[in-house]
Design a protein around this motif. Structure first.
Motif, PDB file in Angstrom:
ATOM      1  N   GLY A  73      -2.508   4.770  -9.902  1.00 37.74           N
ATOM      2  CA  GLY A  73      -1.142   3.309  -9.699  1.00 37.74           C
ATOM      3  C   GLY A  73      -2.269   2.229  -8.671  1.00 37.74           C
ATOM      4  O   GLY A  73      -3.527   2.046  -8.715  1.00 37.74           O
ATOM      5  N   ALA A  74      -1.499   0.859  -8.957  1.00 40.98           N
ATOM      6  CA  ALA A  74      -2.258  -0.282  -8.224  1.00 40.98           C
ATOM      7  C   ALA A  74      -1.317  -0.512  -7.353  1.00 40.98           C
ATOM      8  O   ALA A  74       0.026  -0.230  -7.566  1.00 40.98           O
ATOM      9  CB  ALA A  74      -2.311  -1.185  -8.925  1.00 40.98           C
ATOM     10  N   THR A  75      -1.365  -1.276  -5.953  1.00 35.98           N
ATOM     11  CA  THR A  75      -1.012  -2.190  -5.416  1.00 35.98           C
ATOM     12  C   THR A  75       0.330  -2.805  -5.856  1.00 35.98           C
ATOM     13  O   THR A  75       0.068  -3.847  -6.362  1.00 35.98           O
ATOM     14  CB  THR A  75      -1.213  -3.122  -4.009  1.00 35.98           C
ATOM     15  OG1 THR A  75      -2.583  -2.313  -3.994  1.00 35.98           O
ATOM     16  CG2 THR A  75      -0.468  -3.326  -2.466  1.00 35.98           C
ATOM     17  N   SER A  76       1.811  -2.662  -5.149  1.00 38.93           N
ATOM     18  CA  SER A  76       2.567  -3.308  -5.672  1.00 38.93           C
ATOM     19  C   SER A  76       3.581  -4.753  -4.739  1.00 38.93           C
ATOM     20  O   SER A  76       3.683  -3.866  -4.337  1.00 38.93           O
ATOM     21  CB  SER A  76       3.711  -2.446  -6.724  1.00 38.93           C
ATOM     22  OG  SER A  76       4.597  -3.430  -6.863  1.00 38.93           O
ATOM     23  N   PHE A  77       2.833  -6.044  -5.168  1.00 43.22           N
ATOM     24  CA  PHE A  77       2.930  -6.858  -4.026  1.00 43.22           C
ATOM     25  C   PHE A  77       5.013  -7.225  -4.105  1.00 43.22           C
ATOM     26  O   PHE A  77       5.020  -7.173  -5.208  1.00 43.22           O
ATOM     27  CB  PHE A  77       2.431  -8.412  -3.823  1.00 43.22           C
ATOM     28  CG  PHE A  77       1.177  -7.580  -3.576  1.00 43.22           C
ATOM     29  CD1 PHE A  77       0.820  -7.752  -1.941  1.00 43.22           C
ATOM     30  CD2 PHE A  77      -0.030  -7.395  -4.523  1.00 43.22           C
ATOM     31  CE1 PHE A  77      -0.513  -7.560  -1.773  1.00 43.22           C
ATOM     32  CE2 PHE A  77      -1.376  -6.809  -3.849  1.00 43.22           C
ATOM     33  CZ  PHE A  77      -1.602  -7.382  -2.597  1.00 43.22           C
ATOM     34  N   PRO A  78       5.626  -8.089  -3.365  1.00 37.50           N
ATOM     35  CA  PRO A  78       6.397  -8.322  -3.781  1.00 37.50           C
ATOM     36  C   PRO A  78       6.873  -9.352  -5.402  1.00 37.50           C
ATOM     37  O   PRO A  78       6.017 -10.228  -5.398  1.00 37.50           O
ATOM     38  CB  PRO A  78       7.181  -9.438  -2.317  1.00 37.50           C
ATOM     39  CG  PRO A  78       6.168  -8.735  -1.312  1.00 37.50           C
ATOM     40  CD  PRO A  78       4.716  -8.061  -2.095  1.00 37.50           C
ATOM     41  N   GLN A  79       8.097  -9.213  -5.424  1.00 45.05           N
ATOM     42  CA  GLN A  79       7.762 -10.413  -6.586  1.00 45.05           C
ATOM     43  C   GLN A  79       7.984 -11.812  -6.474  1.00 45.05           C
ATOM     44  O   GLN A  79       8.157 -11.986  -5.135  1.00 45.05           O
ATOM     45  CB  GLN A  79       9.441  -9.945  -7.093  1.00 45.05           C
ATOM     46  CG  GLN A  79      10.315 -10.858  -9.104  1.00 45.05           C
ATOM     47  CD  GLN A  79       9.315 -10.356  -9.114  1.00 45.05           C
ATOM     48  OE1 GLN A  79       7.598 -10.798  -9.958  1.00 45.05           O
ATOM     49  NE2 GLN A  79       9.087  -9.719 -10.655  1.00 45.05           N
ATOM     50  N   VAL A  80       7.655 -12.668  -7.370  1.00 42.34           N
ATOM     51  CA  VAL A  80       6.840 -13.288  -6.819  1.00 42.34           C
ATOM     52  C   VAL A  80       7.979 -14.331  -5.941  1.00 42.34           C
ATOM     53  O   VAL A  80       7.355 -15.089  -5.484  1.00 42.34           O
ATOM     54  CB  VAL A  80       6.617 -14.504  -8.483  1.00 42.34           C
ATOM     55  CG1 VAL A  80       5.684 -15.830  -7.558  1.00 42.34           C
ATOM     56  CG2 VAL A  80       5.250 -13.642  -8.836  1.00 42.34           C
ATOM     57  N   GLY A 101     -14.723   0.408  -8.152  1.00 44.31           N
ATOM     58  CA  GLY A 101     -13.952   1.559  -8.369  1.00 44.31           C
ATOM     59  C   GLY A 101     -13.349   2.279  -7.454  1.00 44.31           C
ATOM     60  O   GLY A 101     -11.411   1.550  -7.075  1.00 44.31           O
ATOM     61  N   PRO A 102     -12.360   3.208  -8.109  1.00 39.81           N
ATOM     62  CA  PRO A 102     -10.962   3.908  -7.787  1.00 39.81           C
ATOM     63  C   PRO A 102     -10.695   4.155  -6.109  1.00 39.81           C
ATOM     64  O   PRO A 102      -9.239   4.042  -5.639  1.00 39.81           O
ATOM     65  CB  PRO A 102     -10.893   5.251  -7.845  1.00 39.81           C
ATOM     66  CG  PRO A 102     -12.231   5.483  -9.083  1.00 39.81           C
ATOM     67  CD  PRO A 102     -12.819   4.391  -8.666  1.00 39.81           C
ATOM     68  N   LYS A 103     -11.848   4.064  -5.128  1.00 40.95           N
ATOM     69  CA  LYS A 103     -11.174   3.517  -4.473  1.00 40.95           C
ATOM     70  C   LYS A 103     -11.327   1.812  -3.316  1.00 40.95           C
ATOM     71  O   LYS A 103     -10.657   2.192  -2.239  1.00 40.95           O
ATOM     72  CB  LYS A 103     -12.551   4.683  -3.656  1.00 40.95           C
ATOM     73  CG  LYS A 103     -12.740   5.989  -2.989  1.00 40.95           C
ATOM     74  CD  LYS A 103     -13.767   6.581  -2.231  1.00 40.95           C
ATOM     75  CE  LYS A 103     -13.158   8.560  -1.875  1.00 40.95           C
ATOM     76  NZ  LYS A 103     -13.733   8.805  -0.721  1.00 40.95           N
ATOM     77  N   ASP A 104     -11.309   1.347  -4.579  1.00 41.25           N
ATOM     78  CA  ASP A 104     -11.351   0.108  -3.972  1.00 41.25           C
ATOM     79  C   ASP A 104      -9.546  -0.335  -4.402  1.00 41.25           C
ATOM     80  O   ASP A 104      -8.948  -1.367  -4.014  1.00 41.25           O
ATOM     81  CB  ASP A 104     -12.174  -0.783  -4.370  1.00 41.25           C
ATOM     82  CG  ASP A 104     -12.736  -0.460  -4.115  1.00 41.25           C
ATOM     83  OD1 ASP A 104     -13.501  -0.782  -3.210  1.00 41.25           O
ATOM     84  OD2 ASP A 104     -13.756  -0.199  -4.952  1.00 41.25           O
ATOM     85  N   VAL A 105      -8.391   0.724  -4.412  1.00 47.82           N
ATOM     86  CA  VAL A 105      -7.481   0.620  -4.938  1.00 47.82           C
ATOM     87  C   VAL A 105      -6.347   1.274  -4.583  1.00 47.82           C
ATOM     88  O   VAL A 105      -6.624   2.152  -3.934  1.00 47.82           O
ATOM     89  CB  VAL A 105      -6.810   0.675  -7.176  1.00 47.82           C
ATOM     90  CG1 VAL A 105      -5.573   0.940  -7.317  1.00 47.82           C
ATOM     91  CG2 VAL A 105      -7.808   0.338  -8.368  1.00 47.82           C
ATOM     92  N   CYS A 106      -5.235   0.654  -3.743  1.00 45.03           N
ATOM     93  CA  CYS A 106      -3.981   0.887  -3.379  1.00 45.03           C
ATOM     94  C   CYS A 106      -5.493   1.700  -2.069  1.00 45.03           C
ATOM     95  O   CYS A 106      -4.449   2.407  -1.143  1.00 45.03           O
ATOM     96  CB  CYS A 106      -4.063   2.050  -4.065  1.00 45.03           C
ATOM     97  SG  CYS A 106      -2.415   2.029  -4.941  1.00 45.03           S
ATOM     98  N   THR A 107      -6.653   0.712  -1.416  1.00 43.01           N
ATOM     99  CA  THR A 107      -6.683   0.353   0.449  1.00 43.01           C
ATOM    100  C   THR A 107      -5.455   0.572   1.107  1.00 43.01           C
ATOM    101  O   THR A 107      -4.961  -0.002   1.030  1.00 43.01           O
ATOM    102  CB  THR A 107      -7.845   0.234   0.439  1.00 43.01           C
ATOM    103  OG1 THR A 107      -7.999  -1.617   0.426  1.00 43.01           O
ATOM    104  CG2 THR A 107      -8.866  -0.198  -1.121  1.00 43.01           C
ATOM    105  N   PRO A 108      -6.432   0.973   2.462  1.00 44.05           N
ATOM    106  CA  PRO A 108      -4.920   0.852   3.297  1.00 44.05           C
ATOM    107  C   PRO A 108      -4.635  -0.756   3.991  1.00 44.05           C
ATOM    108  O   PRO A 108      -4.022  -0.868   3.736  1.00 44.05           O
ATOM    109  CB  PRO A 108      -5.447   1.285   4.643  1.00 44.05           C
ATOM    110  CG  PRO A 108      -6.270   2.406   3.973  1.00 44.05           C
ATOM    111  CD  PRO A 108      -6.380   2.386   2.663  1.00 44.05           C
ATOM    112  N   ALA A 109      -6.791  -1.446   3.691  1.00 40.99           N
ATOM    113  CA  ALA A 109      -6.108  -3.062   3.586  1.00 40.99           C
ATOM    114  C   ALA A 109      -4.893  -3.557   2.572  1.00 40.99           C
ATOM    115  O   ALA A 109      -4.465  -4.646   3.088  1.00 40.99           O
ATOM    116  CB  ALA A 109      -7.019  -3.564   3.828  1.00 40.99           C
ATOM    117  N   HIS A 110      -5.285  -3.615   1.970  1.00 41.63           N
ATOM    118  CA  HIS A 110      -4.069  -4.052   0.369  1.00 41.63           C
ATOM    119  C   HIS A 110      -2.958  -3.169   0.492  1.00 41.63           C
ATOM    120  O   HIS A 110      -2.052  -3.873   0.875  1.00 41.63           O
ATOM    121  CB  HIS A 110      -4.475  -3.320  -0.852  1.00 41.63           C
ATOM    122  CG  HIS A 110      -5.909  -3.912  -1.832  1.00 41.63           C
ATOM    123  ND1 HIS A 110      -6.622  -3.275  -2.701  1.00 41.63           N
ATOM    124  CD2 HIS A 110      -7.174  -4.142  -0.723  1.00 41.63           C
ATOM    125  CE1 HIS A 110      -7.484  -3.794  -3.105  1.00 41.63           C
ATOM    126  NE2 HIS A 110      -8.320  -4.206  -1.370  1.00 41.63           N
TER     127      HIS A 110
END
Length: 774
Positions: free
Chosen positions: A108-115, A376-385
């Protein structure tokens, strides 16, 4: 307390992981390929233009045609792989386009609020920060071989009609806000590495596209009739800002026609405006299959070869560079054979697409050697993101009503909460459309459970709410608890791409459920609305039993946490509505197909958006209240500003007469701006983030808007303190208006600045420099 955005950004800056996935084979110019690596187009030290020219010169016509579509073919003899151009990143990396897949190392990836929700923050710093995170994750996924580098986002169409199903994808109804969002988000996506691109963004859909499927009219057949005035004054503004200020790498043309010509075959729009006036440094792509649409459905050309030729050149003007869809690969060679197109014109199209790929580093050999090759993978869905996604949701929530006040709720006095409604425990509903697979979800129910004991009842099976079978148990829950939270509204079954609404009321029997639960509730009743578009909730605004109303848009993966933080006062809401909320009778006799922005007394046409409509509203554009109080005062502002005119132009001798409107092209606009210092004091009992909106009301004129937003700023103000904010107003950009001929002019005379309840008059006076020619 919530982590501040400053801390988040610091973590983002410092916390980039060096972990990488398996190395991605080079797209082209593989250093292990002894033949291709020696071609000039593979020489990184050569100018990009020289490299692109060399590459084009080595390809056959058939190979060139294979590169004109989104699923561009491989050129094996030159060591070039196939490439899928279509990826999406509207508010997080999405798998809507075929260029991106989730799974394996990238679930998955970080899903931000809709625009539309993020736009309600009115925080350009936040918009750019989200873009940076999204591009980090996009690059990481590209390095892992599961995503591309060309993202057809953002959507910067104006939210013109409140029924539009895709309004949720936009930053709202104000052209300046939409343009500022576009430029900010694009900068975040594309990076600031000079001519190099982190990813390539795309502003879409050009232009006058804001109808999908309404009352038998769909986007594939719609001919938008747009005046020169509205085109310059409204529809062009966000795209111009995206290209000129955001330096976007791509623009997408839309399905519809504008004044009888398909946008994807209109040289005035694409060649003269986007490439000529705005100087797009990048490529133009069609919306998917729009070339086929204007041939087969709009019948704009008699043969498919003519359609292909018009797409690429439209007379002698270069229009499209890339076709999302198979049409050009099927018909371009035949168009050349019939003499409708020549190979040089195809070369010009490839020049733009290949240049963007070169700027992305796709012809530089080993991906890991690039500046972003370590992601890489550890830069996706990080706690900061994920923390930024939560912060974005908090900043986008808008408090519409707070009678009593009923909010914030207290963990001491409201230890049990009835949470009721079809959107109370949803997950994917919160991320809206054009979303990917989220890192995880916090539903409204889960968020509220962190603060109090809950009794959960859906009330309705879904947002359509066709039955009252569950009403009684919902009312019983409200009778038993200290407070009631109703989470109601819409979802993609009501508003979506290809699905416009027919009315503005809550679907089905939602209103009935809300009123009955509120009447039964032992404690305060709070209505939380999840939606992209506005809803007529006049009944709730006028119901004394409903103490608070909160709009959360589609708040993203962390939406439930943000909602509960606002309801219980951990976060003081500071969002403002980026669109007008109209009553139902506004749209009763108003066709979506009427594109005019300005009202017409002769036929009763009401006009559109806060800039031109002056009738009754449920909530106005910019509405949003706080748990504290803010007081504005103007510390300093000029009362008169001189507008220097170039006397060597054909300026009128009457230019200095008050009341005249001067062509912007006749003014010396460079650095023609003035500063306003505003003091904002928090006189309430809680620290808060304040959104400062500055409007200008031009001198009276039949073609000027009622008022227009000229600046906005976000600031945090502690209780009992005062913040001084500097606002810079560029005269030519923000105090100009557009006449009926589409000419932008600066009205001389008194412009009234509105900042909250404070007004200040600034008089613009023309001054002649040089000799005026008669």
């Amino acid at each position: 307390m919530p982590i501040s955005l400053v801390v988040i950004l610091l973590v983002l800056f410092l916390g980039v992981s060096l972990q990488t996935s398996e190395a991605l084979d080079p797209f082209a110019c593989d250093p292990e390929d002894g033949t291709s690596r020696n071609f000039p187009f593979c020489q990184v030290k050569l100018p990009i233009q020289s490299r692109v020219s060399d590459l084009i010169g080595r390809m056959t016509l058939q190979e060139k045609v294979g590169l004109l579509v989104n699923d561009a073919a491989a050129v094996p003899r030159l060591g070039i792989k196939g490439y899928e151009w279509w990826s999406e990143a509207l508010h997080g990396v999405s798998n809507v386009g075929p260029g991106t897949q989730f799974g394996g190392a990238f679930p998955g990836a970080t899903s931000f609020p809709q625009v539309i929700t993020t736009a309600a923050s009115f925080n350009a710093t936040l918009w750019e920060a989200i873009g940076r995170v999204v591009s980090d994750e996009a690059r990481a996924m590209f390095n892992g071989g599961v995503a591309g580098l060309t993202y057809w986002s953002p959507n910067v169409n104006i939210f013109r009609d409140p029924r539009w199903g895709r309004g949720q994808e936009t930053p709202g109804e104000d052209p300046v806000v939409v343009g500022k969002y576009a430029a900010s988000y694009v900068r975040g996506l594309q990076g600031n590495d000079g001519d190099r691109l982190k990813v390539a963004a795309c502003c879409k859909h050009f232009t006058a596209y804001d109808l999908d499927n309404w009352n038998g009219v769909d986007r594939f057949h719609f001919n938008a009739q747009v005046s020169k005035q509205d085109m310059e004054d409204t529809f062009d503004v966000p795209f111009r800002m995206c290209v000129k200020e955001g330096k976007v790498a791509s623009v997408m043309c839309s399905y519809n026609q504008v004044n009888g010509i398909p946008t994807c075959a209109d040289p005035k729009l694409l060649k003269k405006t986007v490439r000529g006036r705005w100087k797009l440094d990048g490529y133009i792509v069609s919306d998917c299959n729009s070339v086929g649409v204007y041939y087969s459905q709009q019948h704009y050309t008699t043969t498919p070869e003519e359609a292909a030729a018009d797409a690429i050149k439209a007379g002698h003007n270069l229009c499209l560079d890339l076709d999302c869809g198979p049409f050009l690969v099927q018909h371009t060679e035949d168009a050349v054979k019939k003499g409708l197109l020549n190979e040089a014109e195809i070369n010009n199209a490839l020049l733009n697409t290949l240049t963007v790929q070169m700027r992305l580093g796709m012809f530089d050999g080993e991906p890991s050697s690039k500046p972003y090759g370590n992601l890489g993978p550890k830069d996706v869905c990080t706690p900061a993101h994920q923390e930024l996604a939560l912060e974005a949701a908090r900043q986008g929530i808008v408090l519409l009503k707070n009678h009593g006040p009923s909010l914030p709720l207290s963990t001491r006095h409201h230890q049990s909460i009835a949470i009721i409604g079809p959107n109370s425990n949803v997950t994917v509903t919160m991320i809206g459309n054009y979303a990917g697979v989220a890192c995880g979800y916090t539903t409204p129910l889960q968020g509220i459970e962190r603060y109090a004991k809950t009794i959960y009842q859906q009330g309705c099976a879904d947002v359509a709410c066709v039955s009252d079978q569950q009403f009684d148990v919902a009312m019983d829950a409200a009778r038993q608890t200290d407070a009631t939270v109703l989470v109601m509204g819409l979802d993609q079954s009501i508003e979506a791409e290809s699905r416009d609404r027919t009315e503005l009321l809550l679907p089905g029997r939602q209103q009935e459920l809300i009123s009955k639960v509120a009447a039964a509730s032992k404690g305060p009743t709070i209505l939380v609305l999840m939606s992209g578009g506005p809803i007529d909730v006049s009944f709730a605004e006028n119901d004394p039993k409903i103490g608070g109303i909160v709009w959360v848009g589609y708040p993203g993966q962390a939406g439930g946490a943000a909602i509960s933080d606002v309801l219980f006062g951990t976060t003081n809401p500071g969002g403002k509505l980026p669109m007008t909320w109209y009553p139902q009778d506004y749209v009763t006799n108003l066709p979506m197909t009427n594109m005019a922005m300005r009202p017409s007394k002769s036929n009763g046409y009401p006009g559109r958006t806060y800039r031109f409509y002056k009738g009754k509203v449920v909530y106005p554009f910019g509405h949003g209240i706080s748990y504290t109080n803010f007081v504005h005062s103007i510390a300093s502002a000029p009362t008169m500003v001189s507008v220097p005119l170039d006397g060597h132009r054909q300026a009128s001798r009457n230019a200095t007469i008050s009341g005249k409107a001067i062509r912007v092209t006749h003014a010396r606009c460079n650095r023609l701006s003035f500063g306003v210092q505003v003091d904002v004091k928090n006189t309430g009992s809680m620290d808060g983030t304040h959104t400062l909106l500055v409007y200008s009301k031009p001198p009276a004129g039949h073609w000027a808007p009622l008022k227009q937003l000229v600046a906005f700023k976000k600031m945090h103000v502690a209780v009992g303190t005062q913040q001084r904010v500097g606002i810079n107003v560029h005269v030519c950009k923000f105090l100009s208006v557009v006449d009926k001929s589409g000419i932008r002019r600066i009205p001389m005379g008194a412009h009234s600045l509105h900042i909250g309840d404070v007004k200040h008059s600034v008089s613009l006076q023309a001054s002649i420099i040089g000799v005026i020619k008669s």
